[in-house]
Each structure stands twice: as structure tokens, then as C-alpha cells.
Write a protein that holds these residues in place. Structure first.
Motif, short mmCIF file in Angstrom:
data_model
loop_
_atom_site.label_atom_id
_atom_site.label_comp_id
_atom_site.label_asym_id
_atom_site.label_seq_id
_atom_site.Cartn_x
_atom_site.Cartn_y
_atom_site.Cartn_z
N GLY A 55 5.43 -21.76 -11.59
CA GLY A 55 5.42 -21.32 -9.97
C GLY A 55 6.50 -20.46 -9.66
O GLY A 55 6.49 -19.45 -8.80
N GLY A 56 7.74 -20.61 -10.31
CA GLY A 56 8.83 -19.60 -10.09
C GLY A 56 8.39 -18.29 -10.51
O GLY A 56 8.78 -17.21 -9.60
N ALA A 57 7.75 -17.77 -11.46
CA ALA A 57 7.43 -16.51 -11.84
C ALA A 57 6.46 -16.01 -10.89
O ALA A 57 6.39 -14.84 -10.66
N VAL A 58 5.33 -16.81 -10.53
CA VAL A 58 4.55 -16.21 -9.75
C VAL A 58 5.12 -15.84 -8.24
O VAL A 58 4.95 -14.81 -7.60
N ALA A 59 5.94 -16.96 -7.82
CA ALA A 59 6.59 -16.64 -6.51
C ALA A 59 7.50 -15.18 -6.44
O ALA A 59 7.49 -14.45 -5.57
N LEU A 60 8.23 -15.17 -7.83
CA LEU A 60 9.28 -14.00 -7.89
C LEU A 60 8.39 -12.68 -8.05
O LEU A 60 8.78 -11.75 -7.54
N ALA A 61 7.11 -12.72 -8.70
CA ALA A 61 6.47 -11.63 -8.70
C ALA A 61 5.86 -10.96 -7.31
O ALA A 61 5.68 -9.80 -7.28
N THR A 62 5.73 -12.09 -6.51
CA THR A 62 5.20 -11.68 -5.34
C THR A 62 6.08 -10.64 -4.51
O THR A 62 5.82 -9.99 -3.30
N LEU A 63 7.39 -10.66 -4.86
CA LEU A 63 8.31 -9.83 -4.20
C LEU A 63 7.82 -8.32 -4.35
O LEU A 63 8.64 -7.51 -3.52
N ALA A 64 7.24 -7.85 -5.56
CA ALA A 64 6.96 -6.73 -5.82
C ALA A 64 6.26 -6.17 -4.60
O ALA A 64 6.37 -4.81 -4.45
N TRP A 65 5.25 -6.68 -3.82
CA TRP A 65 4.86 -6.17 -2.76
C TRP A 65 5.61 -5.71 -1.49
O TRP A 65 5.04 -5.14 -0.66
N ALA A 66 6.97 -6.20 -1.54
CA ALA A 66 7.65 -5.76 -0.66
C ALA A 66 8.35 -4.63 -0.98
O ALA A 66 9.52 -4.05 -0.34
N GLY A 67 8.22 -3.88 -2.27
CA GLY A 67 8.82 -2.91 -2.80
C GLY A 67 8.18 -1.36 -2.68
O GLY A 67 7.36 -1.33 -2.07
N HIS A 68 8.69 -0.60 -3.49
CA HIS A 68 8.03 0.75 -3.56
C HIS A 68 6.42 0.87 -4.11
O HIS A 68 5.92 1.60 -3.84
N GLY A 69 6.52 -0.08 -5.17
CA GLY A 69 5.26 -0.12 -5.81
C GLY A 69 3.85 -0.33 -5.01
O GLY A 69 2.79 0.08 -5.08
N ALA A 70 4.16 -1.02 -3.53
CA ALA A 70 2.96 -1.04 -2.70
C ALA A 70 2.60 0.14 -1.97
O ALA A 70 1.50 0.16 -1.41
N MET A 71 3.26 1.05 -2.04
CA MET A 71 3.02 2.23 -1.51
C MET A 71 2.12 3.14 -2.33
O MET A 71 1.59 4.59 -2.17
N ASP A 72 2.04 2.94 -3.65
CA ASP A 72 1.27 3.57 -4.57
C ASP A 72 -0.42 3.13 -4.62
O ASP A 72 -0.52 2.23 -3.86
N GLU A 73 -1.09 4.00 -5.18
CA GLU A 73 -2.56 3.72 -5.07
C GLU A 73 -3.15 3.86 -6.40
O GLU A 73 -2.55 4.40 -7.27
N GLY A 74 -4.28 3.00 -6.85
CA GLY A 74 -5.17 3.12 -7.91
C GLY A 74 -4.34 2.51 -8.93
O GLY A 74 -3.83 1.72 -9.07
N ALA A 75 -4.70 3.29 -10.22
CA ALA A 75 -4.11 2.84 -11.69
C ALA A 75 -2.46 2.96 -11.63
O ALA A 75 -1.93 2.03 -12.24
N ARG A 76 -1.86 3.86 -10.91
CA ARG A 76 -0.56 4.15 -10.59
C ARG A 76 0.03 2.87 -9.93
O ARG A 76 1.19 2.18 -10.34
N ARG A 77 -0.35 2.42 -9.09
CA ARG A 77 -0.09 1.11 -8.38
C ARG A 77 -0.06 0.06 -9.04
O ARG A 77 0.91 -0.94 -9.38
N ASN A 78 -1.02 -0.23 -9.82
CA ASN A 78 -1.36 -1.39 -10.85
C ASN A 78 -0.23 -1.35 -11.87
O ASN A 78 0.41 -2.50 -12.28
N TRP A 79 0.17 -0.09 -12.44
CA TRP A 79 1.23 0.16 -13.45
C TRP A 79 2.63 -0.35 -13.09
O TRP A 79 3.39 -0.79 -13.67
#
Length: 303
Positions: free
Chosen positions: A127-151
Motif C-alpha cells: 500500500g505504501g509503495a502504491v501511495a508513494l508512486a502516485t506522487l509522480a503525477w504531481a511532478g514533471h513526468g505528468a507533463m510528458d506524453e506518449g512513451a516518454r511519459r510512461n518511461w
């Protein structure tokens, strides 16, 4: 003022969720059998339940502040429909819902420590790993698109989990050092056993940090120190190097000193030295997380 509140909430969430994941993970890879039961070595149940609850409250506050900033409403009473819209219709809202569910799982699982200690820690870590991973959507990665966004997200996940493992281990050692006289054998064994896990954490943090830099800034360093982002990033790197110095000191000097002192019975000097080192290292970690929270709100070219 809203920017300051946003940074403060991001910092608190980083620290809280890393502690939730990292403490549970520490119990799995460092402790054995009945040592994983809450109270046997570490008070897992109260620590993890309170951390999960605090994570939920901080997430509620963060969502409210985000909706307030994006909607432009002047009264909190007008905010509810905007929050509902964000939760139901945006990626940020979806990840927020996933985080809340993960925190609920972690909180409930933590209460089962006395009955099923290993399974309890495993579910909390999940549960902690999933909750911690959701913080990535508040970072710079959320501004990417396509495969670049996934990586970029995958790199962020690994970076967050490795950092969480390190933060949780530091907190666990700090708690063990508070009761070192009663837990000296466990402390010495876990310090020695942390060598492998600590090496993995450092390698993953370093590699993913470089990859994240390439995703966000690109293969260049010229002019970076002329922006606030570049200056904060440089300070973060200096502090990370300081952490590595503390880790090396613990690994090559203080841990062997503690093991030697344990055999002779004169362990007070070694324990006190470790306490000072751990306190300083944890202070550096807290400052780094504050910088990370701030960096997530800036762009590389922002003055």
C-alpha cells in the motif's frame, strides 16, 4: 501564500509516504520472524497506522488546495463542486483516489501486526509503495506524453521507492538507537545487513536521478545555475553527496566500532556516535525532501 502551502504539503506527503513504505520494507528485509511483530523490536502498528492516517489527511488537504488554486474561487464553501470535478474527471483525481485506497489498505493491514506480522508488513509495504508512486503525477513526468511519459513515470517510481527505502531505514535505526541497550544485537545485525540494501538504494537513486535530469532538462548543464531550479538542484546534489559521506562513515567506521564495542560491553561511545551521525543524516534527508517538494513546482528555466 498558496505556493508556500503547496510546497509544504508536498514536502509533508513525501516524508510521510516514504516513512510508511520504508519502515514496512525495513521490517521485511532486516528483521526476522517474530521480530516483525509490533512491539518486539519496533512499534510497527502505532507508527504505520498513524502514518497512513496522516497521509490521508495530507492528501485531502493537498486536493483541496489544488482545486482552490485551479478554480479561483474566493470562499472555501464554493470549493466542493470543483473538488468533485477534479477527483472524477482528471488523472490527478484518479491517482488521488488510488492513493487513498492504498492508504486505507496500509492502515488496516498495520492493525494485524500481532496476528500476522509478516503479512501485515507486506501489505503495508504494498500500500505504501502504491501511495508513494502516485506522487509522480504531481511532478514533471505528468507533463510528458506518449512513451516518454510512461518511461518518465517508471523512473520516478523507482526513484521514489529507493528514496523511501532509505528514509524508512534511517527512521528505523533512529528508533533502535533510542533503545540501543536492549536491542544492541539486533541493531548491530541490521546495520551490517543494511549494506546490500543501502547499496541498491544509492545506485537506484543515482541512476534514476540522472535519467530524470535528462528527461526534464536534457543533455546540457550550461546556464542551469542562472535559474532558481538549477540552484536548488545543485544544492540538492551537494546534500546528497553529504548523505553518502555519512553513509560511508556509518558503514566503514561506526558499524564496525559498534560490533567491537558490543563484544567488550563498552558500547556507549559507539552508540552515541551512531546517534549523532543518524540525526545529522536524517536532517540532511529532510532538507533534501524540502528541496524536492520545491523543485516539483518549478520549471528548469524559471527565474
Amino acid at each position: 501564500m498558496s505556493d508556500s502551502i503547496n510546497v509544504a504539503l508536498r514536502f509533508a506527503l513525501y516524508l510521510d509516504l516514504m516513512l510508511l513504505f520504508g519502515l514496512a520494507a525495513f521490517g521485511l528485509y532486516s528483521l526476522r520472524g517474530k521480530e516483525r511483530m509490533s512491539g518486539a523490536v519496533l512499534p510497527f502498528a502505532p507508527l504505520l497506522v498513524s502514518t497512513a492516517v496522516l497521509g490521508g489527511l495530507l492528501s485531502l488537504a493537498a486536493m483541496a488546495c489544488m482545486a482552490w488554486a485551479m478554480s479561483g474561487v474566493s470562499e472555501w464553501t464554493e470549493l466542493r463542486p470543483h473538488v468533485e470535478m477534479m477527483v472524477a474527471e482528471t488523472d490527478v483525481g484518479l491517482t488521488w483516489t488510488v492513493r487513498m485506497a492504498a492508504l486505507l489498505l496500509a492502515g488496516v493491514a498495520a492493525t494485524l501486526s500481532h496476528r500476522w506480522p509478516t503479512a501485515s508488513l507486506g501489505l503495508v509495504a504494498l500500500g505504501g509503495a502504491v501511495a508513494l508512486a502516485t506522487l509522480a503525477w504531481a511532478g514533471h513526468g505528468a507533463m510528458d506524453e506518449g512513451a516518454r511519459r510512461n518511461w518518465h513515470f517508471i523512473t520516478d517510481f523507482l526513484h521514489l521507492w529507493a528514496a523511501g527505502g532509505w528514509v524508512g531505514a534511517l527512521a528505523a535505526f533512529a528508533l533502535l538507537l533510542r533503545q540501543a541497550e536492549n536491542r544492541l544485537a539486533v541493531l548491530a545485525r541490521t546495520l551490517t545487513g543494511f549494506e546490500s540494501a543501502g547499496t541498491v538504494f544509492v545506485v537506484v537513486i543515482s541512476v534514476t536521478g540522472v535519467i530524470n535530469y535528462l528527461f526534464i532538462v536534457g543533455p546540457r548543464v550550461d546556464g542551469m545555475l542562472q535559474s532558481t531550479y538549477g540552484q536548488l538542484l545543485a544544492l540538492k546534489l551537494i546534500l546528497f553527496m553529504a548523505m553518502l559521506v555519512f553513509a560511508a562513515l556509518n558503514r566503514f567506521q561506526l558499524s564496525p566500532l559498534l560490533e567491537q564495542a558490543r563484544r567488550t560491553g563498552e558500547h556507549h561511545v559507539a552508540v552515541n556516535a551512531l546517534r549523532r551521525s543518524m540525526v545529522l543524516e536524517f536532517c540532511v534527508v529532510v532538507i533534501i525532501l524540502g528541496l524536492v517538494a520545491w523543485l516539483g513546482t518549478l520549471s528548469p528555466g524559471m527565474d
